[in-house]
Design a protein around this motif. Structure first.
Motif, PDB file in Angstrom:
ATOM      1  N   HIS A  42       0.762  -1.267   0.005  1.00  0.00           N
ATOM      2  CA  HIS A  42      -0.132  -0.098  -0.156  1.00  0.00           C
ATOM      3  C   HIS A  42       0.863   1.169   0.070  1.00  0.00           C
ATOM      4  CE1 HIS A  42      -3.780  -2.441   0.821  1.00  0.00           C
ATOM      5  NE2 HIS A  42      -3.011  -3.122   1.542  1.00  0.00           N
ATOM      6  N   GLY A  43       2.091   1.168   0.167  1.00  0.00           N
ATOM      7  CA  GLY A  43       2.919   2.404   0.166  1.00  0.00           C
ATOM      8  C   GLY A  43       3.023   3.047   1.610  1.00  0.00           C
ATOM      9  N   GLY A  44       2.223   2.277   2.442  1.00  0.00           N
ATOM     10  CA  GLY A  44       2.240   3.117   3.803  1.00  0.00           C
ATOM     11  C   GLY A  44       1.536   2.542   4.880  1.00  0.00           C
ATOM     12  N   VAL A  45       1.421   2.688   5.950  1.00  0.00           N
ATOM     13  CA  VAL A  45       0.613   2.183   6.991  1.00  0.00           C
ATOM     14  C   VAL A  45       0.160   3.114   8.285  1.00  0.00           C
ATOM     15  CG1 VAL A  45       2.690   1.349   8.296  1.00  0.00           C
ATOM     16  CG2 VAL A  45       0.628   0.072   8.559  1.00  0.00           C
ATOM     17  N   VAL A  46      -0.804   2.798   8.965  1.00  0.00           N
ATOM     18  CA  VAL A  46      -1.179   3.545  10.024  1.00  0.00           C
ATOM     19  C   VAL A  46      -0.971   2.377  11.278  1.00  0.00           C
ATOM     20  CG1 VAL A  46      -3.221   4.565  11.379  1.00  0.00           C
ATOM     21  CG2 VAL A  46      -3.038   4.952   9.034  1.00  0.00           C
ATOM     22  N   LEU A  47       0.002   3.177  12.144  1.00  0.00           N
ATOM     23  CA  LEU A  47       0.281   2.261  13.477  1.00  0.00           C
ATOM     24  C   LEU A  47      -0.391   2.924  14.467  1.00  0.00           C
ATOM     25  CD1 LEU A  47       2.379   0.073  14.636  1.00  0.00           C
ATOM     26  CD2 LEU A  47       3.508   2.131  15.461  1.00  0.00           C
TER      27      LEU A  47
END
Length: 107
Positions: A42-47
Motif C-alpha cells: 500500500h505504500g504506507g501504514v497507520v500504526l
C-alpha cells in the motif's frame, strides 16, 4: 484482478496495524514483517500506538526507517510512546495523529 497504482500499490486507505504489548529487539520481527508487508502493498501504514506498553530504541529505529521510505502515520500513541517520542525529539519528525480516524483521513 487487483488494480495497482503507478507505483505498484493498491489504491485506497492505508491499512491499520494495532500492536499490543512490549516491543524490543527480540519481539520486534513479527511487527516489522507486518509493517513491511503493508508498505510493500500500500505504500504506507497507520500504526495504532494505543496498545504499546513499552518500546525501546530498536522499535524507534523501525519507525524512523519506515518513515524515511513510506507513508507512516502514528495514531493515538500510548503515554509510553508519546514520552519516548518527546524525549528523543521524534515527535517533531514522525506524523503523529490523535486518533486512527484522523490518521486515515490525513493527506
Amino acid at each position: 484482478m487487483t488494480t495497482l497504482d503507478s507505483r505498484g500499490h493498491r489504491p485506497g486507505p492505508l491499512p491499520v496495524i494495532s500492536p499490543r504489548g512490549e516491543f524490543d529487539l527480540d519481539s520486534l520481527p513479527p511487527l516489522k514483517a507486518q509493517i513491511d508487508a503493508a508498505v510493500a502493498a500500500h505504500g504506507g501504514v497507520v500504526l495504532d500506538g494505543g496498545g504499546i506498553t513499552f518500546a525501546d530504541s530498536s522499535f524507534l529505529g523501525l519507525l524512523l526507517a519506515t518513515h524515511q521510505h513510506a507513508d507512516l502515520r502514528i495514531a493515538a500513541p500510548s503515554s509510553t510512546l508519546a514520552r519516548l517520542f518527546s524525549v528523543v525529539g521524534a515527535d517533531t519528525v514522525l506524523r503523529i495523529h490523535p486518533t486512527v480516524q484522523h490518521a486515515l483521513s490525513a493527506a
